[in-house]
Every structure is written in structure tokens, then in C-alpha cells.
Design an enzyme around this catalytic site. Structure first.
Site, mmCIF file in Angstrom:
data_model
loop_
_atom_site.group_PDB
_atom_site.id
_atom_site.type_symbol
_atom_site.label_atom_id
_atom_site.label_comp_id
_atom_site.label_asym_id
_atom_site.label_seq_id
_atom_site.Cartn_x
_atom_site.Cartn_y
_atom_site.Cartn_z
ATOM 1 N N ASP A 125 3.686 4.051 10.694
ATOM 2 C CA ASP A 125 2.678 2.813 10.944
ATOM 3 C C ASP A 125 3.404 1.489 10.421
ATOM 4 O O ASP A 125 3.971 1.739 9.381
ATOM 5 C CB ASP A 125 1.331 2.755 10.575
ATOM 6 C CG ASP A 125 0.581 1.854 11.145
ATOM 7 O OD1 ASP A 125 0.865 1.119 12.393
ATOM 8 O OD2 ASP A 125 -0.383 1.464 10.597
ATOM 9 N N HIS A 181 -4.168 1.095 4.868
ATOM 10 C CA HIS A 181 -4.796 2.091 5.621
ATOM 11 C C HIS A 181 -5.980 2.538 4.525
ATOM 12 O O HIS A 181 -5.960 2.837 3.494
ATOM 13 C CB HIS A 181 -4.164 3.387 6.028
ATOM 14 C CG HIS A 181 -3.214 3.229 7.016
ATOM 15 N ND1 HIS A 181 -1.872 3.801 6.999
ATOM 16 C CD2 HIS A 181 -2.769 2.059 7.747
ATOM 17 C CE1 HIS A 181 -1.104 3.497 8.182
ATOM 18 N NE2 HIS A 181 -1.966 2.265 8.569
ATOM 19 N N SER A 211 0.227 2.272 2.984
ATOM 20 C CA SER A 211 -0.913 3.123 3.080
ATOM 21 C C SER A 211 -0.893 4.126 1.755
ATOM 22 O O SER A 211 -1.083 3.527 0.975
ATOM 23 C CB SER A 211 0.032 4.290 4.346
ATOM 24 O OG SER A 211 -0.952 5.335 4.703
#
Length: 347
Positions: free
Chosen positions: A142, A50, A23
Site C-alpha cells: 500500500d 494503517h 503500516s
């Protein structure tokens, strides 16, 4: 299963599928990792970073420039080929079905599509001990639930050393919740993957849980409106989904995770962050309403003065002052600056 199939299933397997999630700070970490992967890697690599839903991603070109392997944007139905890097598309989950790549427009997870958990879970379910899961720099958590699934299905878990990550949140959460097999700087992960993919995988996969199967179906957009309570894997939480305002179910066989009936998924940390964003947007909306109320009250105050109606002048001026004062307090809270006195209206 016939005798021949049983013998084949018992043979040692190579770990020939690598799934990587990143991310914030992930481009740098991915670039460093891919640069260290040997050119003769006998495994396919699937990557989720992401990214915003709109537009295109330059990540395949970046990794192609720094790495030794062919790097492509993932396409639906493409076979997983050893020595190839597959990069997720914006606004699509990247999932693995047996030895093929698949794209879906399933519900967001922790506000993301593509989501790291969706890739990791699908790999764990389809490929079991053949999988190596790698989690790199990022905030929140995540990918953590996906690593748990990979570990449970006999795969290996590799996490970037938080001290080496630009954003250590995701690696730190992974280390707290998963028994990582390796914790290394990004520069050391690439060579490690070359070594691990030459070893045999000996850990058999356990029987996948009903929750793992269900969540994988949702990510593949096969179950977009699921009653988790009816399936015995969730209880009503009394909370609402930041994406659709539907009721969230708390997943009973997971550690602090939630799903709404549409399928949006949230970890505790991501839900708290998203609810904070909803709250802040509501405050900004309230501030705008107070400013508009003050402006309207001041306009009506001027009109009443022109008509010589002092009783209405006093009433509208009081309303304008109250709105001004409330807006000042709210603006100071939102901006972190001390409230400054504003001049009163015409009254």
C-alpha cells in the site's frame, strides 16, 4: 487563463505539503521521523497509519509528545496550515482537496481505510509538484501506487531505508516500482524535509490520467459503483473481491491492480494475501463442519446400539470414522502439527 494567472502559475513554488504513509512498525518510524522535523517547517504534514476500524487512535498524542509541531486528528474541511501535522482517523480515508483536509468513507483499498494510496493520490492530483511523498515501514505494498502518482505529477518521493524499517516490505516494493529521490533511515528523513521545503519546486505537473481522477473520486466516495470496463480503464479479470465477492476488473493502465464495481481496490500482493485468508477461513469452516458431522454420527451410533440395530451402528460408525480422519488431515494442515490418531467411537 489570464496573463496575470499565467505568470503566477509559472512562478517557482515551494514544496509545502508532505504526505506520509506507514503500516506495521510505523509508529516507531513516525515517531523518529517527526522528532527530526524542524519546528519552523514551512509545510503541512498529513499522516496515514494503517489502523483497525473500531476505536480511537493515540497516534496524535504520541507524535505530539515526540515532535516539535502541533499535531491534530484530521477533521473534514480543515485548512492545511504550514507547521501542522494532520493524522488520519480510524475507518476514514484522509484525502486532500486543494489546500483543505477531507475525510471520506470510500471503499477500502488493500483492505484498509484509511489507505495510504488514497492520501497520496489525492495530494498528487490536487497539489502536484508541491507534494513530498514519504513511505515508511510496513508489509505488502500500500502506498506504492500513490507514490507513482506523486512522481508523475512532479512531486518528490522519499522512502525509508528497508534496512532501517522494522517491516521492510513496503519500502522494498516502493524502491522496486518508483524512482525514489531519497532512500534514508527514518532519523534522517525529518531534517531532509526541512531542507526540501525551503527549495523551489520547478517540475511542472503533467496532465493527470483519467484513471488517477477516477480512483480519487472513488476514495472520496463520489463514485462507489463504477464500471471500469465502460470507462476504458479495466478488463474483467475473472477474480472475485475478498471484501464483497464482486467481480474484479484489472486496471489496464496500472501495474497489477484490481477494482471491483463497489470500488474496493487491491494490488496483486494484497489480493494474494487476502485470498489466502479467505481460503484459510474456508478450511476452518470445513474443519468445524467435519467435527460436527463426527459428533452427530457418533450420537446416532449410540442411539442405534441402544435400539439393537447393528446395521445402523455400522453405518453411523463408518461415517464418524471418515469424518474423524478427514478432520485430522485438515487440522494437521491448518496447525502445522502432525495428525494424531484419535480414539474411535463407541462402535
Amino acid at each position: 487563463m489570464g496573463r496575470a494567472e499565467e505568470v503566477v502559475s509559472m512562478l517557482p513554488q515551494h514544496r509545502d505539503v508532505i504526505v506520509v504513509g506507514a503500516s506495521a512498525g510505523g509508529v516507531e518510524a513516525l515517531r523518529t521521523l517527526i522528532a527530526g522535523v524542524p519546528g519552523d517547517l514551512a509545510a503541512a504534514i498529513a499522516v496515514v497509519l494503517h489502523m483497525p476500524a473500531g476505536g480511537t487512535s493515540a497516534l496524535p498524542q504520541i507524535l505530539r509528545r515526540f515532535g516539535n509541531l502541533p499535531t491534530v486528528t484530521a477533521s473534514n474541511g480543515a485548512p492545511l496550515r504550514p507547521g501542522t501535522v494532520y493524522v488520519a482517523r480510524p475507518d476514514h480515508h484522509l484525502v486532500l482537496i486543494d489546500d483543505e483536509v477531507a475525510l471520506s468513507h470510500g471503499p477500502t483499498e488493500n483492505g484498509h481505510r484509511p489507505a495510504i494510496n488514497a492520501l497520496f493520490r489525492s495530494a498528487a492530483l490536487s497539489l502536484g509538484p508541491r507534494v513530498i511523498g514519504v513511505l515508511l515501514s510496513g508489509v505488502l505494498d500500500d502506498g506504492v501506487a500513490g507514490l507513482v502518482a506523486i512522481k508523475a505529477q512532479g512531486g518528490l518521493v522519499v522512502v525509508q531505508d528497508p534496512a532501517d524499517a522494522l517491516y521492510p516490505g513496503m519500502p522494498e516494493n516502493a524502491i522496486r516500482n518508483v524512482a525514489a529521490d531519497y532512500v534514508l533511515p527514518a532519523a534522517e528523513i525529518g531534517p531532509l524535509l526541512g531542507t526540501l521545503t525551503k527549495e523551489n519546486s520547478v517540475e511542472p505537473a503533467s496532465s493527470p490520467s483519467s484513471l488517477l481522477r477516477l480512483e480519487n473520486e472513488i476514495a472520496r466516495d463520489q463514485r462507489t459503483s463504477t464500471d471500469y470496463q465502460a470507462n476504458g480503464v479495466g478488463v474483467s479479470s475473472g477474480l472475485t473481491c475478498p471484501d464483497c465477492q464482486g467481480v474484479l476488473s484489472e486496471l489496464t493502465s496500472a501495474d497489477g491492480r484490481y477494482r471491483c464495481r463497489v470500488g474496493h481496490a487491491w494490488s496483486v500482493e494484497a489480493l494474494l494475501e487476502a485470498q489466502g485468508g479467505v481460503f484459510e477461513r474456508a478450511l476452518w469452516t470445513a474443519l468445524r463442519s467435519l467435527d460436527e458431522k463426527r459428533n452427530l454420527a457418533e450420537r446416532m451410533c449410540r442411539d442405534a446400539r441402544q435400539r439393537g440395530n447393528e446395521r445402523l451402528v455400522e453405518r453411523y460408525q463408518q461415517m464418524a470414522d471418515e469424518a474423524r480422519q478427514a478432520a485430522g488431515v485438515l487440522r494437521a494442515h491448518l496447525t502445522g502439527l502432525p495428525a494424531s490418531p484419535e480414539p474411535t467411537g463407541d462402535g
